[in-house]
Design an enzyme around this catalytic site. Structure first.
Site, PDB file in Angstrom:
ATOM      1  N   LYS A 263     -16.888  16.944  -3.080  1.00  0.00           N
ATOM      2  CA  LYS A 263     -15.664  17.606  -3.552  1.00  0.00           C
ATOM      3  C   LYS A 263     -14.660  16.589  -4.127  1.00  0.00           C
ATOM      4  O   LYS A 263     -14.121  16.801  -5.206  1.00  0.00           O
ATOM      5  CB  LYS A 263     -14.978  18.378  -2.417  1.00  0.00           C
TER       6      LYS A 263
ATOM      7  N   ARG B 129     -10.238  26.438   4.364  1.00  0.00           N
ATOM      8  CA  ARG B 129     -11.410  26.145   5.184  1.00  0.00           C
ATOM      9  C   ARG B 129     -11.698  27.266   6.182  1.00  0.00           C
ATOM     10  O   ARG B 129     -12.666  27.172   6.936  1.00  0.00           O
ATOM     11  CB  ARG B 129     -11.159  24.867   5.982  1.00  0.00           C
TER      12      ARG B 129
ATOM     13  N   ARG C 294     -20.882   6.842   3.169  1.00  0.00           N
ATOM     14  CA  ARG C 294     -19.456   6.729   2.881  1.00  0.00           C
ATOM     15  C   ARG C 294     -18.738   6.027   4.037  1.00  0.00           C
ATOM     16  O   ARG C 294     -17.864   5.193   3.826  1.00  0.00           O
ATOM     17  CB  ARG C 294     -18.854   8.128   2.655  1.00  0.00           C
TER      18      ARG C 294
ATOM     19  N   ARG D 195     -14.046   5.195   6.926  1.00  0.00           N
ATOM     20  CA  ARG D 195     -13.301   6.386   7.345  1.00  0.00           C
ATOM     21  C   ARG D 195     -13.720   6.762   8.757  1.00  0.00           C
ATOM     22  O   ARG D 195     -14.914   6.917   9.040  1.00  0.00           O
ATOM     23  CB  ARG D 195     -13.607   7.539   6.367  1.00  0.00           C
TER      24      ARG D 195
ATOM     25  N   ARG E  57     -18.659  18.153  12.300  1.00  0.00           N
ATOM     26  CA  ARG E  57     -17.977  18.720  11.122  1.00  0.00           C
ATOM     27  C   ARG E  57     -18.876  19.701  10.390  1.00  0.00           C
ATOM     28  O   ARG E  57     -18.412  20.729   9.879  1.00  0.00           O
ATOM     29  CB  ARG E  57     -17.540  17.595  10.177  1.00  0.00           C
TER      30      ARG E  57
END
Ligand code: ADP
Length: 191
Positions: free
Chosen positions: A14, A91, A130, A136, A147
């Protein structure tokens, strides 16, 4: 004016595709994840509250995120711009209903929901990669799996919600970044 939602599981691309869409269509980008991370960095009250949820892979409560979104919309006089891309919001179904109302109050609406569809194994791979590159905090295996579970339970029902409104556009999220962007722009140009 073009208002779109970029929709998909964590790791579906996204953020990456939003950057390309913003540049090409001159849209204003609202990423609730970025707003929350910025608050965490600045150590605000909101950031402190949000961090607890994010680190557990949970969603921040609807009331909180809806308030934040309303503020961001007002600060940026959204109805006076070319349009907005919503990234990471809505969401949940209550968030989608709130968004509809917030936009209606400002004389505008969502035109399309671009859904990036990516198989589960690929999502986990991308999130872990990532995490290695960006550090992160929520991009570790345990949180990533949580998640994805939260996505399936709370967020994926939005696909049917927007299909019913005739707004959902499925995009194959596998392939090169430019190839995926090309599919998105074909879809947006045909709106
Ligand atoms: P990703 O799409 O990769 O999960 P985001 O940057 O969009 O990443 O979001 C990171 C985290 O921020 C989410 O796991 C969640 O805890 C919180 N968050 C972001 N947007 C929302 C939202 N609309 N509602 C609730 N929580 C949110």
């Amino acid at each position: 004016m073009l208002n779109i939602v970029i929709f998909g599981a964590p790791g579906s691309g996204k953020g990456t595709q939003s950057d390309k869409i913003i540049e090409h269509y001159k849209l204003f980008h609202i990423s609730t994840g970025d707003v929350l991370r910025d608050n965490i960095r600045r150590g605000t009250e909101l950031g402190k509250t949000a961090k607890g949820y994010i680190d557990q892979g949970q969603l921040v409560p609807d009331e909180l995120i809806i308030d934040i979104l309303a503020q961001v919309l007002d600060e940026n006089k959204v109805n006076a711009r070319e349009g907005v891309i919503f990234d990471g919001f809505p969401r949940t179904i209550p968030q989608a209903e709130a968004l509809e109302q917030l936009l209606a109050d400002r004389g505008t609406k969502i035109d399309a929901v671009v859904g990036l569809e990516v198989p589960e194994e690929e999502l986990i791979k991308r999130i872990l990669l990532r995490g290695q590159m960006s550090g992160r905090a929520d991009d570790n295996e345990e949180t990533a799996r949580k998640r994805l579970e939260v996505y399936h339970n709370q967020t994926s029902p939005l696909k049917a919600y927007y299909e019913q409104q005739g707004k959902y556009r499925a995009i194959n999220g596998l392939g090169s970044i430019d190839g995926i962007f090309e599919s998105i722009s074909e879809t947006l140009d045909s709106l």
